[in-house]
Structure formats: C-alpha cells, structure tokens
Design an enzyme around this catalytic site. Structure first.
Site, PDB file in Angstrom:
ATOM      1  N   ASP A  14       0.797  -1.237   0.000  1.00 56.19           N
ATOM      2  CA  ASP A  14       0.000   0.000   0.000  1.00 56.19           C
ATOM      3  C   ASP A  14       0.832   1.292   0.000  1.00 56.19           C
ATOM      4  O   ASP A  14       0.629   2.165   0.860  1.00 56.19           O
ATOM      5  CB  ASP A  14      -0.980  -0.004   1.194  1.00 56.19           C
ATOM      6  CG  ASP A  14      -2.003  -1.127   1.088  1.00 56.19           C
ATOM      7  OD1 ASP A  14      -1.911  -1.944   0.155  1.00 56.19           O
ATOM      8  OD2 ASP A  14      -2.894  -1.194   1.953  1.00 56.19           O
ATOM      9  N   LYS A 114      -6.842  -4.751  -3.479  1.00 55.06           N
ATOM     10  CA  LYS A 114      -7.628  -5.302  -2.368  1.00 55.06           C
ATOM     11  C   LYS A 114      -8.597  -4.273  -1.830  1.00 55.06           C
ATOM     12  O   LYS A 114      -8.431  -3.073  -2.071  1.00 55.06           O
ATOM     13  CB  LYS A 114      -6.692  -5.810  -1.271  1.00 55.06           C
ATOM     14  CG  LYS A 114      -5.841  -4.718  -0.674  1.00 55.06           C
ATOM     15  CD  LYS A 114      -4.809  -5.297   0.261  1.00 55.06           C
ATOM     16  CE  LYS A 114      -4.016  -4.204   0.920  1.00 55.06           C
ATOM     17  NZ  LYS A 114      -4.819  -3.274   1.748  1.00 55.06           N
ATOM     18  N   CYS A 163      -2.146  -3.208   7.431  1.00 57.97           N
ATOM     19  CA  CYS A 163      -2.000  -4.050   6.236  1.00 57.97           C
ATOM     20  C   CYS A 163      -0.707  -4.857   6.232  1.00 57.97           C
ATOM     21  O   CYS A 163      -0.682  -5.992   5.747  1.00 57.97           O
ATOM     22  CB  CYS A 163      -2.168  -3.196   4.989  1.00 57.97           C
ATOM     23  SG  CYS A 163      -3.877  -2.590   4.872  1.00 57.97           S
TER      24      CYS A 163
HETATM   25  C1  VGL Z   1      -4.817   0.401   5.518  1.00 58.13           C
HETATM   26  C2  VGL Z   1      -6.491   1.178   6.863  1.00 58.13           C
HETATM   27  C3  VGL Z   1      -7.383   1.115   5.836  1.00 58.13           C
HETATM   28  C4  VGL Z   1      -3.377   0.015   5.385  1.00 58.13           C
HETATM   29  C5  VGL Z   1      -5.694   0.320   4.466  1.00 58.13           C
HETATM   30  O1  VGL Z   1      -2.836   0.066   4.273  1.00 58.13           O
HETATM   31  O2  VGL Z   1      -2.777  -0.326   6.425  1.00 58.13           O
HETATM   32  N1  VGL Z   1      -5.223   0.815   6.715  1.00 58.13           N
HETATM   33  N2  VGL Z   1      -6.980   0.682   4.631  1.00 58.13           N
END
Ligand code: VGL
Ligand code: ZN
Length: 214
Positions: A14, A114, A163
């Site tokens: 991410d 995702k 994540c």
């Molecule tokens: C994430 C919260 C919501 C992350 C993704 O990448 O850790 N955290 N969506």
C-alpha cells in the site's frame, strides 16, 4: 542472508499517496520509507517484486462517511468483528490511490488490488477481512507466489499495524518464511509498535532492517 535469494519475494504494501503525510489517511513518517523502498526494489537480491494496492469502490463499507453519526477512527461491529472506520481513502481511479509516483514500479510482476468488495474491508494482501458469512476469501496471492517457487517473503510498506501486520500473519498461515523489514514500515498508531512486533515474533516472523537486505 539465506532468505535473500531468487526464492524470496519482496512485497511492498500500500505505497499510495493517500497514506502519505497530507493524505486523508496519513501515516506519520510514511514518506520517510520511500528512499529505502526504492533501494530494496532496485536490489537484485529479490527474485520477485509484488505490490499491494488498497483499491476501494466509492462509499466503501470501511469509510466513516458511510455510517451516519460515526467519525473516522470510531470502531463498529461488522459481521461480528471490530471494524475501524476510516476517512475516505484509496478510491479506485483517484490520484491518491495510485502507486506512489516517487518509486519505479516497472519491475513489479504483480499488483494485488484489495478492498474491492464494497461490503468487506481488506487489510491483508492474501485475504479479505471477514465477510457476512464469516469467511475470509483469498486473493490468490499465495497461489501466485507458490507457482513462482517463492518460499520466503519480505514485507515492507504501510501501515505496519494494519496491512503489513495482517499480510505477515496470513503469509505465515500460508506457510511462507516471513520477514518484516521493520524500518521500511510505519504505523497508523505507533503506540501499538511493541505489541505488533511481539505478536508477529510469536508467530515466527523475523524482524529485519533494510540494511540487512541491501
Ligand atoms: C490500511 C487502513 C485502511 C493500510 C488500508 O494500508 O494499512 N489501513 N486501509
Ligand atoms: Zn483501506
């Protein structure tokens, strides 16, 4: 390092503008890891590069804006599990959801998107969070890695306590040897660091720093 070989995949989790300082779901220091990620991704010690990309439809269930009277970071019960409500982030096709422009993504073989189910969140690159049937459907990442003869995965990216942690746990569950490149991650809640580290170490996850692998 023995795990640092053609059978090792580097998974960047991410790395998207919405998680960087100034973004709607800013992770403190998220931008500080970019330089080290660039080095890791450019290293020929990894046999395979994989990226995950948080990629939510508009009005995703995890957004506080979808729940009247709720605020970002409130926790609700969803399908019997705690669900943190987040600021709107990583909406499909928006600039904030892109893979971060400071890095070269050309050598990344697979990008696992995702959080695409409007009604289910997904932290891990391997499986969704729990759905209405109490199941956590898989993304196919474990099978992909196995077909590429990967035995070891090194994880870095954002966020350390969501994540990255969930991906590491699922990677262990899938039978991979798992390393978290601790200094190439940052947390939404740094006060969770000690627990995150202890939880992962208890599962057999190894902790490394980027310099160990470069
Ligand atoms: C994430 C919260 C919501 C992350 C993704 O990448 O850790 N955290 N969506
Ligand atoms: Zn998300």
């Amino acid at each position: 390092m023995d795990s640092h070989s053609r059978f090792t995949a580097l998974i960047t989790v991410d790395i998207q503008p919405d998680f960087m300082p100034g973004g709607p779901l800013a992770v403190t220091g998220g931008d500080e890891i970019l330089e080290s990620l660039g080095k890791l991704m450019g290293s020929d010690g990894f046999g395979l590069l994989v990226a995950t990309q948080d990629w939510h439809p508009f009005a995703h269930i995890s957004f506080a804006s979808r729940h009247p009277g709720k605020n970002p970071f409130d926790v609700i019960s969803l399908y019997g599990q705690d669900q943190v409500l987040w600021p709107d982030h990583c909406v499909q096709g928006t600039p904030g959801a892109a893979l971060h422009g400071a890095l070269d993504w050309h050598r990344v073989s697979a990008i696992i998107r995702k959080g695409m189910d409007p009604a289910v969140d997904s932290y891990s690159g391997f499986r969704n969070n729990w759905d209405s049937e109490g199941k956590r459907p898989k993304t196919g990442l474990a099978g992909y890695l196995r077909e590429r003869r990967i035995t070891d995965v090194c994880l870095c990216g954002l966020a350390r306590d969501f994540c990255v942690k969930w991906s590491a746990e699922d990677a262990v569950d899938e039978g991979f040897n798992v390393t978290v490149i601790w200094d190439a991650t940052r947390a939404v809640d740094p006060s969770s660091d000690e627990k995150v580290r202890a939880d992962l170490e208890a599962l057999g996850v190894r902790m490394a720093v980027a310099d160990d692998l470069l």
